[in-house]
Every structure is written in structure tokens, then in C-alpha cells.
Design a protein around this motif. Structure first.
Motif, PDB file in Angstrom:
ATOM      1  N   CYS A 128       0.807  -1.222   0.000  1.00 42.13           N
ATOM      2  CA  CYS A 128       0.000   0.000   0.000  1.00 42.13           C
ATOM      3  C   CYS A 128       0.841   1.274   0.000  1.00 42.13           C
ATOM      4  N   GLN A 129       2.160   1.133   0.079  1.00 45.08           N
ATOM      5  CA  GLN A 129       3.034   2.288   0.216  1.00 45.08           C
ATOM      6  C   GLN A 129       3.371   2.933  -1.125  1.00 45.08           C
ATOM      7  N   GLU A 130       3.724   4.212  -1.036  1.00 48.28           N
ATOM      8  CA  GLU A 130       4.367   4.896  -2.153  1.00 48.28           C
ATOM      9  C   GLU A 130       5.866   4.604  -2.078  1.00 48.28           C
ATOM     10  N   PRO A 131       6.547   4.451  -3.221  1.00 49.74           N
ATOM     11  CA  PRO A 131       7.989   4.193  -3.178  1.00 49.74           C
ATOM     12  C   PRO A 131       8.758   5.401  -2.652  1.00 49.74           C
ATOM     13  N   GLY A 132       9.874   5.175  -2.025  1.00 49.24           N
ATOM     14  CA  GLY A 132      10.699   6.278  -1.522  1.00 49.24           C
ATOM     15  C   GLY A 132      11.559   5.837  -0.359  1.00 49.24           C
ATOM     16  N   GLN A 164      14.003  -1.794  -3.964  1.00 55.31           N
ATOM     17  CA  GLN A 164      13.075  -0.664  -3.908  1.00 55.31           C
ATOM     18  C   GLN A 164      13.733   0.653  -4.304  1.00 55.31           C
ATOM     19  N   LEU A 165      15.078   0.733  -4.178  1.00 50.35           N
ATOM     20  CA  LEU A 165      15.766   1.994  -4.457  1.00 50.35           C
ATOM     21  C   LEU A 165      16.838   1.863  -5.536  1.00 50.35           C
ATOM     22  N   HIS A 166      16.818   0.760  -6.310  1.00 46.67           N
ATOM     23  CA  HIS A 166      17.940   0.500  -7.218  1.00 46.67           C
ATOM     24  C   HIS A 166      18.095   1.544  -8.311  1.00 46.67           C
ATOM     25  N   LYS A 167      17.053   2.307  -8.593  1.00 53.22           N
ATOM     26  CA  LYS A 167      17.159   3.365  -9.600  1.00 53.22           C
ATOM     27  C   LYS A 167      17.574   4.699  -8.991  1.00 53.22           C
ATOM     28  N   GLN A 168      17.776   4.725  -7.687  1.00 48.75           N
ATOM     29  CA  GLN A 168      18.143   5.964  -6.988  1.00 48.75           C
ATOM     30  C   GLN A 168      19.317   5.700  -6.045  1.00 48.75           C
ATOM     31  N   PRO A 169      20.527   5.550  -6.597  1.00 46.53           N
ATOM     32  CA  PRO A 169      21.658   5.150  -5.759  1.00 46.53           C
ATOM     33  C   PRO A 169      21.975   6.125  -4.641  1.00 46.53           C
ATOM     34  N   SER A 170      21.672   7.405  -4.818  1.00 45.64           N
ATOM     35  CA  SER A 170      21.955   8.356  -3.744  1.00 45.64           C
ATOM     36  C   SER A 170      21.118   8.034  -2.511  1.00 45.64           C
ATOM     37  N   LEU A 171      19.917   7.485  -2.712  1.00 45.90           N
ATOM     38  CA  LEU A 171      19.082   7.072  -1.580  1.00 45.90           C
ATOM     39  C   LEU A 171      19.516   5.716  -1.047  1.00 45.90           C
ATOM     40  N   THR A 196       5.157  -3.892  13.937  1.00 46.13           N
ATOM     41  CA  THR A 196       3.943  -3.430  13.250  1.00 46.13           C
ATOM     42  C   THR A 196       4.037  -1.969  12.808  1.00 46.13           C
ATOM     43  N   SER A 197       5.197  -1.338  12.960  1.00 45.47           N
ATOM     44  CA  SER A 197       5.342   0.076  12.593  1.00 45.47           C
ATOM     45  C   SER A 197       5.089   0.274  11.106  1.00 45.47           C
ATOM     46  N   ASN A 198       4.363   1.325  10.758  1.00 47.58           N
ATOM     47  CA  ASN A 198       4.162   1.647   9.341  1.00 47.58           C
ATOM     48  C   ASN A 198       4.297   3.136   9.058  1.00 47.58           C
ATOM     49  N   GLU A 199       4.843   3.891  10.029  1.00 46.89           N
ATOM     50  CA  GLU A 199       5.112   5.308   9.817  1.00 46.89           C
ATOM     51  C   GLU A 199       6.580   5.592  10.120  1.00 46.89           C
ATOM     52  N   TYR A 200       7.161   6.509   9.322  1.00 44.55           N
ATOM     53  CA  TYR A 200       8.567   6.867   9.501  1.00 44.55           C
ATOM     54  C   TYR A 200       8.757   7.628  10.804  1.00 44.55           C
ATOM     55  N   VAL A 201       9.753   7.213  11.577  1.00 41.80           N
ATOM     56  CA  VAL A 201      10.109   7.884  12.822  1.00 41.80           C
ATOM     57  C   VAL A 201      11.433   8.604  12.612  1.00 41.80           C
ATOM     58  N   ASP A 202      11.416   9.924  12.676  1.00 38.96           N
ATOM     59  CA  ASP A 202      12.631  10.697  12.440  1.00 38.96           C
ATOM     60  C   ASP A 202      13.620  10.460  13.583  1.00 38.96           C
TER      61      ASP A 202
END
Length: 327
Positions: A128-132, A164-171, A196-202
Motif C-alpha cells: 500500500c506504500q508509495e515508493p521512496g 526498492q531503491l535501485h534506480k536511486q543510488p543516492s538514496l 507493526t510500525s508503518n510510519e517513519y520515525v525521524d
């Protein structure tokens, strides 16, 4: 020539992600040794064979996620590839603990009776996620904490992050920050997330990793671009220079080549390729090296590309951001 710098850079990352203890396993194996083995000239060395195997199965695991997406089946299949086992036998059926190399207990993962429900929920959330980057950080940390497999949980999570990030090596480079960062900071960052975490924790670790990745990736890509322009400059305007440029591009992925296998891979007549190799040697792009074994075998290596890889490896292991150095 359509020169793809990002592909070169992502290929260099694999050796640091593919092993169970990446730094320890790569210290005694050079890029030149791996390239010599991949040239198919007959070079053999046990440590190099092991690292080459790690690289090979890690790339296969990445391909599973790229081609099949994320599912319980693809996670099990990728893990089985890494461990040379069967997908049906990968999810653990026993309790376990996660320990540091010194034996210190770090974490007790969920019990086996919870794993199937956790894996199904994990896959549902990922789909269900957006890539990033931030979602990839969640997925990576969460899978490591679920710890569904007997072994290679970290490698499976890194293969998924790579896919998931192979097209964005800087990430993608963020996941190599652990080579330079304090190990405790890395483990603490992992445990900002539960199963069960599904939100980014800074947290400071991932913020610093992102800053380091952006700076280091830029330096690496500029270095590759600068060296490639030097390598191709003598041939860019030459009539019928396509094979010269194709060989140079190939060298970025295989900086040591063996004439017979190179002709086969590029599908070029060996007599014509010999003249191209001679031209590259005359321009000091390639250097012939006689091998001790098999006796009489000659390979050709590109010192400038190998030196570039050494510089990039140094950046990946030592190039901390200013704000971190100042702390």
C-alpha cells in the motif's frame, strides 16, 4: 555512448550489502581480485570465490523482488537463494535471539507462532506504500525486527531495500552509512520501529545517513563521470569507434578482461577485438598482465577504473558529513 553512471555505482554497493558481516568479509578481497575472477581467465582463490558467491546470490535475491514484487513467497524465495535452501523451510519454527558479534544480546524477536500473521500484515502494508526512502527505511527496519528467518534476515532486508531503491543510488547509499557510523546508533535506529510500525520515525541516525548519502553519492558520480570522459576522449570522434566505446563501458563493470571471454560477451570477432585491445593499450587505458596460473594466460586491466573504485570505496567507508565530524 549511453553511459549509465548510476548502474556502475549501484554495482559497487553490492559487496557491502551481500555478506552477513560485510566489512569483515570484504577486507581481504580486492576489487581487482573479484574482477580477475569474473574475467573467466581461470583465477581461483577461496576468499574471492566466497565473496563472488555472496555477490551473485545477493543480486539474484534483488532480482526476485524487482521481478515479483513483495509477497511472503518472494521474501521466502529471496532468503532461500541467499542460504541455498528451500523456500518452504525458511520461516523459523523456533525461538531465537539476536546478538552482537561480541555475544551481547540485542533483541528477542517475536515467537514463531506470530510470524505468519506478522508477515502477512507486513506484505499488506508494503503493497500500500508509495515508493521512496522513508518507506524503505520502515520496511527494512521492520523486517529485521520481525526476524522471520533462521538466518540472513539482514541480507534479505537489504536485498529488498536495494530492489526498492535501485534506480536511486543516492538514496540506496543511506543503507551503507552503517560502514562509518557508530554501531550503537545503527542498532538504536533499527529499534525505533517495532514489528507493526508503518510510519517513519525521524531520528538522528537516518537524518545523518541521508545527508552523508547525498554528499557521497554526488562525489562518487562526479568521479565516475570525470574518469569516463578521460577514457573515452581519444575515441569519441574516431570513425567506427563503437567497439572501443563498448569495451570501455564494459570495463566499468568488469575492469579486468580476458580476450576470449570478452569477445563472446560482446559478440565481436576475436581478430577485430584484438586490434581494439591493442589500441586501448596504446592509449594506456588497458595494461596487459601475465597470470601465474593458468600459466601463459594474459588478461588486460584498466588501472584508472580500478583506482576509481578504490577512491569510491574510501569515500564509502570514511567520508562522514561535516556536522558528524564536528560532534
Amino acid at each position: 555512448m549511453d553511459f549509465i553512471k548510476n548502474d556502475v555505482l549501484t554495482r559497487l554497493f553490492v559487496r557491502y550489502l551481500a555478506g552477513g558481516s560485510s566489512l569483515r568479509q570484504t577486507r581481504g578481497v580486492t576489487r581487482a581480485q573479484i574482477a580477475l575472477f569474473e574475467s573467466q581467465a581461470g583465477f581461483r582463490n577461496q576468499a574471492v570465490l566466497q565473496q563472488a558467491h555472496f555477490n551473485y546470490v545477493f543480486n539474484k535475491a534483488i532480482s526476485v523482488f524487482i521481478n515479483q514484487g513483495v509477497s511472503v513467497n518472494s521474501l521466502c524465495r529471496a532468503n532461500a537463494i541467499l542460504l541455498n535452501s528451500q523456500p518452504d523451510d525458511t520461516i523459523r519454527k523456533v525461538e531465537c535471539k539476536v546478538s552482537a558479534p561480541n555475544g551481547e544480546r540485542l533483541y528477542i524477536p517475536p515467537s514463531p507462532d506470530r510470524l505468519h500473521a506478522l508477515m502477512n500484515k507486513y506484505v499488506s502494508d508494503v503493497k500500500c506504500q508509495e515508493p521512496g526512502l522513508f518507506n524503505t527505511i520502515i520496511n527494512y527496519s521492520r523486517l529485521v525486527n520481525i526476524h522471520p528467518f533462521y538466518d540472513a534476515n539482514g541480507r534479505t532486508a537489504r536485498a529488498l531495500a536495494f530492489a526498492q531503491l535501485h534506480k536511486q543510488p543516492s538514496l540506496l547509499l543511506c543503507f551503507l552509512y552503517r560502514l562509518s557510523a557508530d554501531k550503537d546508533d545503527y542498532f538504536n535506529a533499527l529499534h525505533h520501529y517495532d514489528v507493526t510500525s508503518n510510519e517513519y520515525v525521524d531520528c538522528d541516525y537516518w537524518s545523518q545517513a541521508k545527508m552523508w548519502a547525498e554528499e557521497t553519492s554526488s562525489q562518487c558520480l562526479n568521479l565516475i563521470d570525470t574518469v569516463n570522459k578521460k577514457l573515452t576522449a581519444p575515441f569519441i570522434l574516431m570513425p567506427q569507434a563503437q567497439v572501443h566505446l563498448s569495451v570501455i563501458r564494459f570495463l566499468w563493470f568488469h575492469p579486468v578482461v580476458f580476450l576470449a571471454s570478452l569477445a563472446k560477451k560482446l559478440q565481436v570477432r576475436i581478430d577485430y577485438l584484438q586490434s581494439v585491445i591493442k589500441s586501448l593499450c596504446d592509449n594506456r587505458i588497458l595494461v596487459p598482465r601475465a597470470m601465474r596460473y593458468p600459466e601463459g594466460t594474459v588478461v588486460f586491466e584498466c588501472p584508472q577504473i580500478l583506482a576509481t573504485f578504490e577512491q569510491i570505496d574510501s569515500l564509502l567507508k570514511n567520508n562522514l558529513p561535516r556536522s558528524i565530524n564536528e560532534d
